[in-house]
Scaffold this motif. Structure first.
Motif, short mmCIF file in Angstrom:
data_model
loop_
_atom_site.label_atom_id
_atom_site.label_comp_id
_atom_site.label_asym_id
_atom_site.label_seq_id
_atom_site.Cartn_x
_atom_site.Cartn_y
_atom_site.Cartn_z
N LEU A 24 0.82 -1.21 0.00
CA LEU A 24 0.00 0.00 0.00
C LEU A 24 0.85 1.27 0.00
N PHE A 25 1.89 1.28 0.81
CA PHE A 25 2.77 2.46 0.86
C PHE A 25 3.43 2.70 -0.49
N TYR A 26 3.83 1.62 -1.17
CA TYR A 26 4.52 1.76 -2.45
C TYR A 26 3.56 2.25 -3.53
N ARG A 27 2.36 1.71 -3.54
CA ARG A 27 1.41 2.05 -4.61
C ARG A 27 0.70 3.38 -4.38
N HIS A 28 0.40 3.69 -3.13
CA HIS A 28 -0.42 4.87 -2.85
C HIS A 28 0.28 5.96 -2.06
N GLY A 29 1.42 5.65 -1.46
CA GLY A 29 2.12 6.62 -0.64
C GLY A 29 1.91 6.35 0.84
N ILE A 30 2.88 6.75 1.63
CA ILE A 30 2.83 6.48 3.07
C ILE A 30 1.80 7.36 3.76
N ARG A 31 1.86 8.65 3.51
CA ARG A 31 0.95 9.56 4.20
C ARG A 31 -0.49 9.40 3.71
N ALA A 32 -0.66 8.92 2.49
CA ALA A 32 -2.01 8.74 1.95
C ALA A 32 -2.66 7.44 2.43
N THR A 33 -1.89 6.59 3.07
CA THR A 33 -2.39 5.30 3.52
C THR A 33 -2.51 5.29 5.04
N GLY A 34 -3.72 5.14 5.52
CA GLY A 34 -3.94 5.13 6.96
C GLY A 34 -3.73 3.75 7.57
N ILE A 35 -3.54 3.73 8.87
CA ILE A 35 -3.37 2.48 9.60
C ILE A 35 -4.61 1.60 9.46
N LYS A 60 3.37 4.28 13.40
CA LYS A 60 3.39 4.13 11.95
C LYS A 60 4.81 4.30 11.42
N ASP A 61 5.56 5.23 12.00
CA ASP A 61 6.95 5.43 11.58
C ASP A 61 7.78 4.17 11.80
N ALA A 62 7.51 3.46 12.90
CA ALA A 62 8.25 2.22 13.17
C ALA A 62 7.93 1.16 12.11
N LEU A 63 6.68 1.12 11.67
CA LEU A 63 6.30 0.20 10.60
C LEU A 63 7.00 0.58 9.30
N VAL A 64 7.02 1.86 8.99
CA VAL A 64 7.71 2.34 7.78
C VAL A 64 9.19 1.98 7.84
N ALA A 65 9.82 2.20 8.99
CA ALA A 65 11.24 1.91 9.14
C ALA A 65 11.52 0.42 8.94
N ALA A 66 10.66 -0.43 9.47
CA ALA A 66 10.84 -1.88 9.30
C ALA A 66 10.77 -2.27 7.83
N ILE A 67 9.84 -1.67 7.11
CA ILE A 67 9.70 -1.97 5.69
C ILE A 67 10.91 -1.47 4.91
N LEU A 68 11.39 -0.28 5.22
CA LEU A 68 12.53 0.27 4.50
C LEU A 68 13.81 -0.51 4.80
N CYS A 69 13.96 -1.00 6.02
CA CYS A 69 15.12 -1.85 6.32
C CYS A 69 15.05 -3.14 5.50
N GLU A 70 13.86 -3.66 5.33
CA GLU A 70 13.67 -4.85 4.49
C GLU A 70 14.01 -4.52 3.03
N ASP A 71 13.59 -3.34 2.57
CA ASP A 71 13.90 -2.92 1.20
C ASP A 71 15.41 -2.75 1.01
N SER A 72 16.08 -2.22 2.01
CA SER A 72 17.53 -2.04 1.93
C SER A 72 18.23 -3.39 1.83
N LEU A 110 13.59 5.96 -1.90
CA LEU A 110 13.53 7.37 -2.29
C LEU A 110 12.09 7.89 -2.30
N LEU A 111 11.16 7.04 -2.70
CA LEU A 111 9.75 7.45 -2.65
C LEU A 111 9.36 7.79 -1.22
N ALA A 112 9.84 6.99 -0.28
CA ALA A 112 9.55 7.26 1.13
C ALA A 112 10.23 8.54 1.59
N GLN A 113 11.46 8.75 1.16
CA GLN A 113 12.20 9.93 1.61
C GLN A 113 11.53 11.22 1.17
N THR A 114 10.91 11.21 -0.02
CA THR A 114 10.23 12.42 -0.49
C THR A 114 9.08 12.81 0.44
#
Length: 202
Positions: free
Chosen positions: A22-33, A54-66, A109-113
């Motif tokens: 959901l974060f990848y397709r629609h954006g992090i801020r546009a996607t609610g918990i 929510k930030d902790a969830l985002v961080a976990a996903i980005l660490c997985e992406d890395s 990078l999409l997340a960083q924006t």
């Protein structure tokens, strides 16, 4: 098979899988918990039990992406015997990514924006990953005998990220074509004479 295995992924795993998509397709801020929990078929209690915010969830996903990028980098370059070949293999692999259906670009990078404040932990996490990526490219350039490896690494990183950023107006085919041509011209200009010849078919 155990009863736990028969039930499929745990709630925390379903949440992370759903949020990643959901974060990848629609954006992090546009996607609610609430939407994440709905798609994951999980409760908010289940989410906050594993991810305190929510930030902790985002961080976990980005660490997985890395980590996924590191594995991809190793897989793409592993079969090439020379550093120059590894650099060209990376260029070809990035160009191939541009043609993938629904590819929107680097998820980090999409997340960083969405977190432009340089002091925000998410922004910093992405910056650290990108620094490591550039170091990996520079290390290959140095191994290939490039006079200014850091410059080549940064320029390739710019071309890679520019490739996906241009998808909306160039389209996948043209973006991939320009990336391949530009990167090859750069490599021919930067690599020592004995490494200049492109691999067959490139």
């Amino acid at each position: 098979m155990s009863s736990a295995a028969a039930k499929g992924p745990k709630a925390s795993e379903r949440i992370q899988i759903a949020a990643k998509d959901l974060f990848y397709r629609h954006g992090i801020r546009a996607t609610g918990i609430e939407e994440v929990c709905r798609v994951a078929e999980a409760t908010k209690m289940s989410l906050y039990r594993t991810y305190p915010s929510k930030d902790a969830l985002v961080a976990a996903i980005l660490c997985e992406d890395s980590a996924a990028y590191d594995a991809w980098f190793a897989a793409v370059t592993g079969a090439e015997p020379t550093a120059a070949g590894k650099l060209r293999a990376l260029v070809a692999a990035v160009a191939a990514k541009l043609a993938m259906p629904d590819y929107r670009g680097c998820p980090l990078l999409l997340a960083q924006t969405e977190f432009p404040d340089p002091s925000h932990p998410i922004h910093q996490l992405v910056a650290e990953h990108k620094a490591q990526m550039r170091q990996g490219l520079a290390a290959l350039a140095a191994e290939a005998g490039v006079a200014e490896p850091a410059q080549l690494g940064d320029t390739l990183a710019l071309l890679f990220d520019g490739g996906w950023a241009s998808l909306p107006y160039l389209g996948a085919e043209r973006a991939g074509e320009v990336l391949l041509q530009s990167a090859e011209a750069l490599l021919r200009m930067s690599l020592p004479a004995d490494s200049v010849a492109a691999s067959p078919g490139r």
